[in-house]
Design a protein around this motif. Structure first.
Motif, PDB file in Angstrom:
ATOM      1  N   VAL A  41      35.191 -28.027  64.380  1.00 12.84           N
ATOM      2  CA  VAL A  41      36.624 -27.956  64.041  1.00 12.84           C
ATOM      3  C   VAL A  41      36.909 -28.727  62.754  1.00 12.84           C
ATOM      4  CG1 VAL A  41      37.520 -27.675  66.407  1.00 12.84           C
ATOM      5  CG2 VAL A  41      37.128 -29.977  65.524  1.00 12.84           C
ATOM      6  N   THR A  42      38.000 -28.323  62.108  1.00 12.24           N
ATOM      7  CA  THR A  42      38.615 -29.165  61.078  1.00 12.24           C
ATOM      8  C   THR A  42      39.901 -29.699  61.683  1.00 12.24           C
ATOM      9  OG1 THR A  42      37.706 -27.783  59.326  1.00 12.24           O
ATOM     10  CG2 THR A  42      39.534 -29.231  58.727  1.00 12.24           C
ATOM     11  N   VAL A  43      40.167 -30.986  61.484  1.00 14.63           N
ATOM     12  CA  VAL A  43      41.345 -31.592  62.115  1.00 14.63           C
ATOM     13  C   VAL A  43      42.251 -32.218  61.056  1.00 14.63           C
ATOM     14  CG1 VAL A  43      40.019 -32.123  64.199  1.00 14.63           C
ATOM     15  CG2 VAL A  43      40.333 -33.896  62.496  1.00 14.63           C
ATOM     16  N   LEU A  55      46.014 -31.528  64.738  1.00 19.13           N
ATOM     17  CA  LEU A  55      45.997 -30.088  64.457  1.00 19.13           C
ATOM     18  C   LEU A  55      44.541 -29.673  64.333  1.00 19.13           C
ATOM     19  CD1 LEU A  55      48.816 -29.894  61.739  1.00 19.13           C
ATOM     20  CD2 LEU A  55      49.034 -29.497  64.203  1.00 19.13           C
ATOM     21  N   LEU A  56      44.169 -28.586  65.025  1.00 20.25           N
ATOM     22  CA  LEU A  56      42.770 -28.140  65.105  1.00 20.25           C
ATOM     23  C   LEU A  56      42.636 -26.735  64.556  1.00 20.25           C
ATOM     24  CD1 LEU A  56      41.781 -28.647  68.860  1.00 20.25           C
ATOM     25  CD2 LEU A  56      40.962 -30.020  66.942  1.00 20.25           C
ATOM     26  N   HIS A  57      41.572 -26.539  63.797  1.00 22.76           N
ATOM     27  CA  HIS A  57      41.261 -25.198  63.301  1.00 22.76           C
ATOM     28  C   HIS A  57      39.749 -25.008  63.396  1.00 22.76           C
ATOM     29  CE1 HIS A  57      42.206 -21.529  61.145  1.00 22.76           C
ATOM     30  NE2 HIS A  57      41.164 -21.758  60.363  1.00 22.76           N
ATOM     31  N   PRO A  58      39.276 -23.784  63.733  1.00 17.37           N
ATOM     32  CA  PRO A  58      37.829 -23.592  63.884  1.00 17.37           C
ATOM     33  C   PRO A  58      37.068 -23.884  62.591  1.00 17.37           C
ATOM     34  CG  PRO A  58      39.037 -21.677  64.707  1.00 17.37           C
ATOM     35  CD  PRO A  58      40.033 -22.549  64.006  1.00 17.37           C
ATOM     36  N   LEU A  59      35.873 -24.440  62.753  1.00 14.18           N
ATOM     37  CA  LEU A  59      34.954 -24.669  61.632  1.00 14.18           C
ATOM     38  C   LEU A  59      33.601 -24.107  62.056  1.00 14.18           C
ATOM     39  CD1 LEU A  59      34.323 -26.114  58.887  1.00 14.18           C
ATOM     40  CD2 LEU A  59      33.769 -28.144  60.218  1.00 14.18           C
ATOM     41  N   GLY A  60      33.048 -23.220  61.250  1.00 17.57           N
ATOM     42  CA  GLY A  60      31.747 -22.626  61.588  1.00 17.57           C
ATOM     43  C   GLY A  60      31.912 -21.436  62.516  1.00 17.57           C
ATOM     44  N   ASP A  61      30.766 -20.815  62.843  1.00 20.85           N
ATOM     45  CA  ASP A  61      30.795 -19.549  63.580  1.00 20.85           C
ATOM     46  C   ASP A  61      30.996 -19.710  65.081  1.00 20.85           C
ATOM     47  OD1 ASP A  61      30.404 -18.167  61.268  1.00 20.85           O
ATOM     48  OD2 ASP A  61      28.202 -18.217  61.439  1.00 20.85           O
ATOM     49  N   ILE A 109      30.338 -38.622  68.946  1.00 17.97           N
ATOM     50  CA  ILE A 109      31.275 -39.412  68.147  1.00 17.97           C
ATOM     51  C   ILE A 109      32.414 -38.497  67.696  1.00 17.97           C
ATOM     52  CG2 ILE A 109      31.540 -40.796  66.061  1.00 17.97           C
ATOM     53  CD1 ILE A 109      29.979 -42.137  68.374  1.00 17.97           C
ATOM     54  N   GLY A 110      33.635 -38.904  68.003  1.00 14.18           N
ATOM     55  CA  GLY A 110      34.802 -38.087  67.708  1.00 14.18           C
ATOM     56  C   GLY A 110      35.397 -38.387  66.340  1.00 14.18           C
ATOM     57  N   ALA A 111      36.572 -37.840  66.126  1.00 15.15           N
ATOM     58  CA  ALA A 111      37.212 -37.910  64.813  1.00 15.15           C
ATOM     59  C   ALA A 111      37.612 -39.324  64.405  1.00 15.15           C
ATOM     60  CB  ALA A 111      38.444 -37.002  64.803  1.00 15.15           C
ATOM     61  N   HIS A 112      37.684 -40.238  65.363  1.00 16.88           N
ATOM     62  CA  HIS A 112      38.021 -41.626  65.013  1.00 16.88           C
ATOM     63  C   HIS A 112      36.789 -42.521  64.970  1.00 16.88           C
ATOM     64  CE1 HIS A 112      41.772 -40.049  67.024  1.00 16.88           C
ATOM     65  NE2 HIS A 112      42.125 -40.256  65.779  1.00 16.88           N
ATOM     66  N   GLY A 113      35.592 -41.902  64.997  1.00 17.05           N
ATOM     67  CA  GLY A 113      34.368 -42.709  64.961  1.00 17.05           C
ATOM     68  C   GLY A 113      34.037 -43.361  66.290  1.00 17.05           C
ATOM     69  N   LYS A 114      34.699 -42.911  67.357  1.00 19.17           N
ATOM     70  CA  LYS A 114      34.493 -43.485  68.695  1.00 19.17           C
ATOM     71  C   LYS A 114      33.908 -42.414  69.615  1.00 19.17           C
ATOM     72  CE  LYS A 114      36.896 -47.265  67.603  1.00 19.17           C
ATOM     73  NZ  LYS A 114      38.346 -47.293  67.835  1.00 19.17           N
ATOM     74  N   PRO A 115      33.208 -42.818  70.700  1.00 16.38           N
ATOM     75  CA  PRO A 115      32.629 -41.827  71.607  1.00 16.38           C
ATOM     76  C   PRO A 115      33.704 -41.052  72.368  1.00 16.38           C
ATOM     77  CG  PRO A 115      31.686 -44.033  71.968  1.00 16.38           C
ATOM     78  CD  PRO A 115      32.868 -44.208  71.069  1.00 16.38           C
ATOM     79  N   VAL A 116      33.457 -39.735  72.483  1.00 19.87           N
ATOM     80  CA  VAL A 116      34.392 -38.868  73.214  1.00 19.87           C
ATOM     81  C   VAL A 116      33.629 -37.948  74.164  1.00 19.87           C
ATOM     82  CG1 VAL A 116      36.097 -38.895  71.335  1.00 19.87           C
ATOM     83  CG2 VAL A 116      34.472 -36.990  71.475  1.00 19.87           C
ATOM     84  N   LEU A 117      34.333 -37.510  75.208  1.00 21.95           N
ATOM     85  CA  LEU A 117      33.825 -36.530  76.179  1.00 21.95           C
ATOM     86  C   LEU A 117      34.974 -35.607  76.545  1.00 21.95           C
ATOM     87  CD1 LEU A 117      31.919 -38.630  78.877  1.00 21.95           C
ATOM     88  CD2 LEU A 117      30.892 -36.910  77.357  1.00 21.95           C
ATOM     89  N   PHE A 118      34.623 -34.400  77.011  1.00 21.75           N
ATOM     90  CA  PHE A 118      35.646 -33.442  77.445  1.00 21.75           C
ATOM     91  C   PHE A 118      35.411 -33.068  78.904  1.00 21.75           C
ATOM     92  CE2 PHE A 118      35.662 -33.143  72.893  1.00 21.75           C
ATOM     93  CZ  PHE A 118      36.987 -32.902  72.566  1.00 21.75           C
ATOM     94  N   LEU A 119      36.502 -32.835  79.627  1.00 26.55           N
ATOM     95  CA  LEU A 119      36.469 -32.469  81.051  1.00 26.55           C
ATOM     96  C   LEU A 119      37.037 -31.062  81.207  1.00 26.55           C
ATOM     97  CD1 LEU A 119      37.950 -35.815  82.391  1.00 26.55           C
ATOM     98  CD2 LEU A 119      35.522 -35.189  82.200  1.00 26.55           C
ATOM     99  N   HIS A 120      36.412 -30.284  82.086  1.00 22.02           N
ATOM    100  CA  HIS A 120      36.770 -28.866  82.185  1.00 22.02           C
ATOM    101  C   HIS A 120      38.240 -28.686  82.574  1.00 22.02           C
ATOM    102  CE1 HIS A 120      36.601 -24.621  82.984  1.00 22.02           C
ATOM    103  NE2 HIS A 120      35.364 -24.602  82.513  1.00 22.02           N
ATOM    104  N   PRO A 121      38.957 -27.803  81.837  1.00 22.80           N
ATOM    105  CA  PRO A 121      40.390 -27.629  82.145  1.00 22.80           C
ATOM    106  C   PRO A 121      40.648 -27.143  83.568  1.00 22.80           C
ATOM    107  CG  PRO A 121      39.633 -25.963  80.542  1.00 22.80           C
ATOM    108  CD  PRO A 121      38.536 -26.978  80.683  1.00 22.80           C
ATOM    109  N   LYS A 122      39.699 -26.375  84.125  1.00 18.58           N
ATOM    110  CA  LYS A 122      39.938 -25.853  85.486  1.00 18.58           C
ATOM    111  C   LYS A 122      39.866 -26.973  86.532  1.00 18.58           C
ATOM    112  CE  LYS A 122      40.389 -21.537  84.265  1.00 18.58           C
ATOM    113  NZ  LYS A 122      41.748 -20.972  84.138  1.00 18.58           N
ATOM    114  N   ASP A 123      39.293 -28.118  86.163  1.00 18.72           N
ATOM    115  CA  ASP A 123      39.249 -29.258  87.088  1.00 18.72           C
ATOM    116  C   ASP A 123      40.444 -30.192  86.906  1.00 18.72           C
ATOM    117  OD1 ASP A 123      36.855 -28.263  87.981  1.00 18.72           O
ATOM    118  OD2 ASP A 123      35.613 -29.642  86.808  1.00 18.72           O
TER     119      ASP A 123
END
Ligand SMILES: C[C@@H](C(=O)O)C(=O)SCCNC(=O)CCNC(=O)[C@H](O)C(C)(C)COP(=O)(O)OP(=O)(O)OC[C@H]1O[C@@H](n2cnc3c(N)ncnc32)[C@H](O)[C@@H]1OP(=O)(O)O
Ligand SMILES: [Co+2]
Length: 134
Positions: A41-43, A55-61, A109-123
């Protein structure tokens, strides 16, 4: 376990148009575009007094937000990011109760230089959750 709201992310089809809208129509303090190739993404961050908008926009394929933008071509709220003190402890607790941690399960490492994780939206009530260690 979770602390402050770090950001609300909005996927947008046109990053410049969205940035101009927040700057001009809403009078917000809008940052510069930031390429995050590891995340596909580009943010652009918008600083509010009490939180941030990403604000998020796709980056790459193979951006992870391609499918979301196909389903929501005008854009839409994509995720919410909560702060945690200890992302490994948070991850292990969530896994132990059956929540799906996305990707490899290891923090990136996320956009703020800190560790990030994502959790499934269906959960999480249909809302994609990002955790950021602060
Ligand atoms: C830079 C960093 C930072 O802040 O530091 C970032 O934020 S990077 C931000 C970008 N990175 C990420 O999002 C990474 C984590 N995200 C992912 O792994 C993916 O986007 C998934 C959440 C797994 C979704 O992937 P994809 O759309 O290919 O899967 P899918 O089509 O099978 O979707 C499965 C179901 O979830 C729904 N779904 C997909 N994206 C969703 C979203 N953002 N919020 C709520 N629901 C969502 C779909 O509509 C579908 O529901 P139905 O089956 O009911 O139709
Ligand atoms: Co984010």
């Amino acid at each position: 376990m979770i602390g402050r709201l770090n950001h609300v992310a909005i996927a947008v089809p046109d990053l410049d148009a969205a940035a101009d809208q927040y700057r001009n129509a809403l009078g917000a303090k809008v940052g510069a575009p930031q390429a995050e190739p590891d995340h596909g993404v580009t943010v652009i961050f918008i600083e509010l007094p009490n939180t941030k908008i990403e604000l998020l926009h796709p980056l790459g394929d193979d951006s992870p937000i391609n499918g979301f933008l196909e389903k929501n071509p005008a854009g839409g709220i994509h995720h919410i990011c909560y702060e945690v003190d200890d992302i490994i402890a948070a991850r292990d607790h969530l896994k132990s109760i059956g929540a799906r941690v996305l990707g490899t399960g290891e923090p990136k490492i996320g956009a703020h230089g800190k560790p990030v994780l994502f959790l499934h939206p269906k959960d999480f009530n249909g809302a994609l959750v990002e955790l950021e260690e602060v």
